[in-house]
Design an enzyme around this catalytic site. Structure first.
Site, PDB file in Angstrom:
ATOM      1  N   LEU A   1      23.005  15.956 -24.202  1.00 53.98           N
ATOM      2  CA  LEU A   1      23.952  16.952 -24.728  1.00 53.98           C
ATOM      3  C   LEU A   1      25.363  16.779 -24.154  1.00 53.98           C
ATOM      4  O   LEU A   1      26.315  17.380 -24.648  1.00 53.98           O
ATOM      5  CB  LEU A   1      23.422  18.369 -24.471  1.00 53.98           C
ATOM      6  CG  LEU A   1      22.142  18.703 -25.276  1.00 53.98           C
ATOM      7  CD1 LEU A   1      21.555  20.033 -24.811  1.00 53.98           C
ATOM      8  CD2 LEU A   1      22.432  18.735 -26.768  1.00 53.98           C
TER       9      LEU A   1
ATOM     10  N   ALA B   1       0.830  -1.217   0.000  1.00 60.12           N
ATOM     11  CA  ALA B   1       0.000   0.000   0.000  1.00 60.12           C
ATOM     12  C   ALA B   1       0.856   1.255   0.000  1.00 60.12           C
ATOM     13  O   ALA B   1       1.549   1.549   0.981  1.00 60.12           O
ATOM     14  CB  ALA B   1      -0.914   0.004   1.221  1.00 60.12           C
TER      15      ALA B   1
ATOM     16  N   GLY C   1      28.566  10.760 -24.153  1.00 63.01           N
ATOM     17  CA  GLY C   1      28.983   9.641 -23.299  1.00 63.01           C
ATOM     18  C   GLY C   1      29.364  10.085 -21.900  1.00 63.01           C
ATOM     19  O   GLY C   1      29.154   9.352 -20.922  1.00 63.01           O
TER      20      GLY C   1
ATOM     21  N   GLU D   1       3.989  18.792   1.262  1.00 66.36           N
ATOM     22  CA  GLU D   1       4.971  17.828   0.755  1.00 66.36           C
ATOM     23  C   GLU D   1       5.120  17.982  -0.761  1.00 66.36           C
ATOM     24  O   GLU D   1       6.223  17.946  -1.311  1.00 66.36           O
ATOM     25  CB  GLU D   1       4.526  16.409   1.117  1.00 66.36           C
ATOM     26  CG  GLU D   1       5.531  15.351   0.705  1.00 66.36           C
ATOM     27  CD  GLU D   1       5.160  13.952   1.201  1.00 66.36           C
ATOM     28  OE1 GLU D   1       4.126  13.811   1.883  1.00 66.36           O
ATOM     29  OE2 GLU D   1       5.907  13.008   0.883  1.00 66.36           O
TER      30      GLU D   1
ATOM     31  N   ILE E   1      11.225   3.755   3.437  1.00 69.69           N
ATOM     32  CA  ILE E   1      11.182   4.870   4.385  1.00 69.69           C
ATOM     33  C   ILE E   1      12.513   5.636   4.383  1.00 69.69           C
ATOM     34  O   ILE E   1      13.557   5.112   4.776  1.00 69.69           O
ATOM     35  CB  ILE E   1      10.825   4.371   5.814  1.00 69.69           C
ATOM     36  CG1 ILE E   1       9.512   3.564   5.763  1.00 69.69           C
ATOM     37  CG2 ILE E   1      10.742   5.548   6.785  1.00 69.69           C
ATOM     38  CD1 ILE E   1       8.317   4.282   5.138  1.00 69.69           C
TER      39      ILE E   1
HETATM   40  C1  LIG Z   1      13.206   6.721  -2.848  1.00 73.84           C
HETATM   41  C2  LIG Z   1      11.857   6.653  -2.194  1.00 73.84           C
HETATM   42  C3  LIG Z   1      11.649   7.302  -0.996  1.00 73.84           C
HETATM   43  C4  LIG Z   1      10.420   7.225  -0.366  1.00 73.84           C
HETATM   44  N1  LIG Z   1      10.270   7.772   0.881  1.00 73.84           N
HETATM   45  C5  LIG Z   1       9.143   7.509   1.581  1.00 73.84           C
HETATM   46  C6  LIG Z   1       9.037   7.899   2.970  1.00 73.84           C
HETATM   47  O1  LIG Z   1       9.942   8.500   3.529  1.00 73.84           O
HETATM   48  N2  LIG Z   1       7.917   7.554   3.633  1.00 73.84           N
HETATM   49  C7  LIG Z   1       6.878   6.871   3.047  1.00 73.84           C
HETATM   50  O2  LIG Z   1       5.900   6.593   3.733  1.00 73.84           O
HETATM   51  N3  LIG Z   1       6.952   6.498   1.749  1.00 73.84           N
HETATM   52  C8  LIG Z   1       8.054   6.792   1.008  1.00 73.84           C
HETATM   53  N4  LIG Z   1       8.147   6.394  -0.292  1.00 73.84           N
HETATM   54  C9  LIG Z   1       7.014   5.688  -0.902  1.00 73.84           C
HETATM   55  C10 LIG Z   1       6.286   6.481  -1.966  1.00 73.84           C
HETATM   56  O3  LIG Z   1       5.551   7.538  -1.413  1.00 73.84           O
HETATM   57  C11 LIG Z   1       5.436   5.478  -2.744  1.00 73.84           C
HETATM   58  O4  LIG Z   1       6.332   4.690  -3.494  1.00 73.84           O
HETATM   59  C12 LIG Z   1       4.407   6.139  -3.632  1.00 73.84           C
HETATM   60  O5  LIG Z   1       3.399   6.739  -2.847  1.00 73.84           O
HETATM   61  C13 LIG Z   1       3.764   5.150  -4.614  1.00 73.84           C
HETATM   62  O6  LIG Z   1       3.276   4.043  -3.934  1.00 73.84           O
HETATM   63  P1  LIG Z   1       3.675   2.555  -4.417  1.00 73.84           P
HETATM   64  O7  LIG Z   1       5.136   2.528  -4.596  1.00 73.84           O
HETATM   65  O8  LIG Z   1       3.064   1.581  -3.502  1.00 73.84           O
HETATM   66  O9  LIG Z   1       3.021   2.433  -5.848  1.00 73.84           O
HETATM   67  P2  LIG Z   1       1.524   1.942  -6.175  1.00 73.84           P
HETATM   68  O10 LIG Z   1       0.578   2.668  -5.302  1.00 73.84           O
HETATM   69  O11 LIG Z   1       1.486   0.455  -6.175  1.00 73.84           O
HETATM   70  O12 LIG Z   1       1.350   2.458  -7.668  1.00 73.84           O
HETATM   71  C14 LIG Z   1       1.854   1.747  -8.805  1.00 73.84           C
HETATM   72  C15 LIG Z   1       1.476   2.522 -10.048  1.00 73.84           C
HETATM   73  O13 LIG Z   1       0.049   2.600 -10.140  1.00 73.84           O
HETATM   74  C16 LIG Z   1      -0.349   3.941 -10.280  1.00 73.84           C
HETATM   75  N5  LIG Z   1      -1.608   4.221  -9.585  1.00 73.84           N
HETATM   76  C17 LIG Z   1      -1.877   4.062  -8.278  1.00 73.84           C
HETATM   77  N6  LIG Z   1      -3.112   4.522  -7.982  1.00 73.84           N
HETATM   78  C18 LIG Z   1      -3.610   5.003  -9.147  1.00 73.84           C
HETATM   79  C19 LIG Z   1      -4.855   5.626  -9.522  1.00 73.84           C
HETATM   80  N7  LIG Z   1      -5.797   5.874  -8.603  1.00 73.84           N
HETATM   81  N8  LIG Z   1      -5.032   5.987 -10.808  1.00 73.84           N
HETATM   82  C20 LIG Z   1      -4.079   5.754 -11.731  1.00 73.84           C
HETATM   83  N9  LIG Z   1      -2.883   5.173 -11.450  1.00 73.84           N
HETATM   84  C21 LIG Z   1      -2.665   4.810 -10.175  1.00 73.84           C
HETATM   85  C22 LIG Z   1       0.763   4.748  -9.631  1.00 73.84           C
HETATM   86  O14 LIG Z   1       0.785   6.077 -10.107  1.00 73.84           O
HETATM   87  C23 LIG Z   1       1.982   3.958 -10.053  1.00 73.84           C
HETATM   88  O15 LIG Z   1       2.340   4.353 -11.369  1.00 73.84           O
HETATM   89  C24 LIG Z   1       9.352   6.505  -0.966  1.00 73.84           C
HETATM   90  C25 LIG Z   1       9.550   5.888  -2.192  1.00 73.84           C
HETATM   91  C26 LIG Z   1      10.778   5.927  -2.811  1.00 73.84           C
HETATM   92  C27 LIG Z   1      10.959   5.187  -4.087  1.00 73.84           C
END
Ligand SMILES: Cc1cc2nc3c(=O)[nH]c(=O)nc-3n(C[C@H](O)[C@H](O)[C@H](O)COP(=O)(O)OP(=O)(O)OC[C@H]3O[C@@H](n4cnc5c(N)ncnc54)[C@H](O)[C@@H]3O)c2cc1C
Length: 389
Positions: A338, A131, A341, A243, A158
């Site tokens: 631009l 989630a 390599g 945010e 996180i």
């Molecule tokens: C480097 C990094 C740092 C992060 N830091 C934090 C942090 O500090 N704390 C924290 O809690 N989280 C953090 N996150 C998590 C981040 O907020 C989530 O990855 C993000 O909210 C997406 O959730 P998910 O990865 O579960 O993707 P999913 O929710 O599984 O989504 C997968 C794809 O489906 C698409 N999708 C989802 N819902 C819909 C919709 N309703 N309509 C159309 N398309 C949709 C999404 O856009 C995405 O392309 C971090 C992530 C990364 C990669």
């Protein structure tokens, strides 16, 4: 060229101070942090000493009680040197302001002074393996037991997860209540049963630790609740515009920076008896990016102004994040091209910027989620599909 009008003399002076800090304390060590996947604690303490953390925290909680622009300047200067770490943004802009806005006097007195000094590092634990975008589907549960709550579950991705001393954790206190069952807690990093998992290997943002976190029978007092039981989802949603604004500021800043690097490089690099900049293709690409960078900056600055007046709404924040994120990724790709390599070599900042850019379309609400928010406003209750509500 349109001048930025947000900043006053004290902000310009602060920017100079912050810039010196970044040049001295961040730039020389950043490659090492990328290698290690972590920023040492000493850097946080130095940043605290220099006043770079949580500038808006009031004096009664150990801060300087400055306006939001002082924090903005810290973030902008970090991004301007091409740094992807340390994770000051999560710490200052999110965790500290969650506590400041929703914490009890005791919670504020306990954590904010330490966060200002860099003695306690903050993390935000929302996302779980199953989630992310759909936060109401989280499963980490907190069950009342006398004066305590007992937490079981798991978080992933996180930021600052390996380092954090204080975590704003999203839990379910009522798994049948959907969004209304979400409750936030402050969880200390040394609580028995709390375990840090892997520091995840990422495409970019390599200096910043991003972790799995596990909670097994973690007992915390009820007084660690942040806000009210069942109020967590509303608190998180209320915070998202801030945010998203910060992400927009990041993208606007990085786009400007990448254009500067590319102008400098192409004006020197020779091919076919002229510089790369002499090709009209180069000029047109950079002129196009520059015009859109200015538009992104003006829009973002307007959103900062609205935020400071308490008027930034979720839709404007979503639009700001969406247009700046898309420009950010496109500019990273076109600028890297631009450099030829050399642009593919890690030793060149544009290479890192390209890798770091990809996250902006995902974290803090993906592009698709931004579009959903904007569409909902656009069609105002006229969408009839099951998912439209
Ligand atoms: C480097 C990094 C740092 C992060 N830091 C934090 C942090 O500090 N704390 C924290 O809690 N989280 C953090 N996150 C998590 C981040 O907020 C989530 O990855 C993000 O909210 C997406 O959730 P998910 O990865 O579960 O993707 P999913 O929710 O599984 O989504 C997968 C794809 O489906 C698409 N999708 C989802 N819902 C819909 C919709 N309703 N309509 C159309 N398309 C949709 C999404 O856009 C995405 O392309 C971090 C992530 C990364 C990669």
């Amino acid at each position: 060229m349109i001048e930025r009008t947000l900043f006053k003399e004290e902000h310009h002076m602060w920017r100079e101070t912050v810039r010196r800090f970044m040049e001295k304390e961040v730039v020389p060590y950043h490659a090492q942090w990328e290698h290690e996947g972590l920023v040492p604690r000493e850097l946080w303490l130095k940043a605290g000493e220099a006043g770079l953390l949580c500038c808006t925290v009031p004096e009664e909680y150990g801060g300087m009680g400055l306006d939001y622009l002082f924090d903005v300047i810290v973030f902008e200067e970090l991004w301007r040197v091409g740094a992807s770490a340390p994770g000051f943004l999560i710490h200052t802009d999110l965790v500290a302001t969650y506590i400041l806005t929703h914490g009890t006097p005791e919670q504020k007195a306990k954590w904010l002074p330490k966060m200002v000094k860099g003695e306690a590092i903050g993390s935000l634990g929302m996302t779980e393996p199953h989630a992310g975008s759909d936060l109401k589907a989280i499963r980490t549960k907190a069950v009342r037991d006398g004066d305590d709550y007992v937490i079981d579950g798991q978080k992933v991705f996180i930021s600052n997860g390996q380092m954090c001393d204080i975590l704003v954790l999203a839990t379910k206190t009522n798994s049948a209540a959907g969004a209304k069952g979400v409750t936030l807690f402050l969880v200390e990093g040394d609580r028995p049963g709390f375990r840090r998992g892997r520091n995840l290997e990422k495409l970019g943002m390599k200096g910043q630790d991003t972790s799995e976190l596990f909670f097994e029978n973690v007992r915390i007092p009820a007084s660690n609740m942040l806000g009210v039981e069942g109020g967590g989802f509303g608190v998180m949603m209320g915070k998202l515009p801030q945010e998203r604004l910060a992400q927009a500021i990041r993208s606007a800043t990085v786009v400007e920076t990448m254009i500067e690097w590319t102008v400098d490089y192409t004006a020197e690099r020779q091919a076919f008896d002229q510089t790369i900049a002499d090709f009209q293709n180069t000029q047109f690409i950079l002129a196009d990016l520059k015009a859109r960078a200015v538009a992104a900056r003006v829009f973002t600055d307007k959103c900062i102004e609205l935020f400071m007046e308490g008027k930034l709404d979720a839709v404007d924040a979503a639009m700001a994040k969406m247009v700046t994120s898309e420009l950010h990724c496109e500019a990273a790709d076109k600028c890297l091209q631009l450099f030829g390599g050399w642009g593919y070599m890690w030793e060149y900042p544009i290479c890192r910027a390209y890798a770091d850019a990809r996250i902006v379309k995902i974290a803090g609400g993906s592009i698709e989620v931004m579009k959903t928010i904007i569409s909902r406003e656009l069609f105002k209750g006229r969408l009839k599909g099951r998912k439209a509500a």
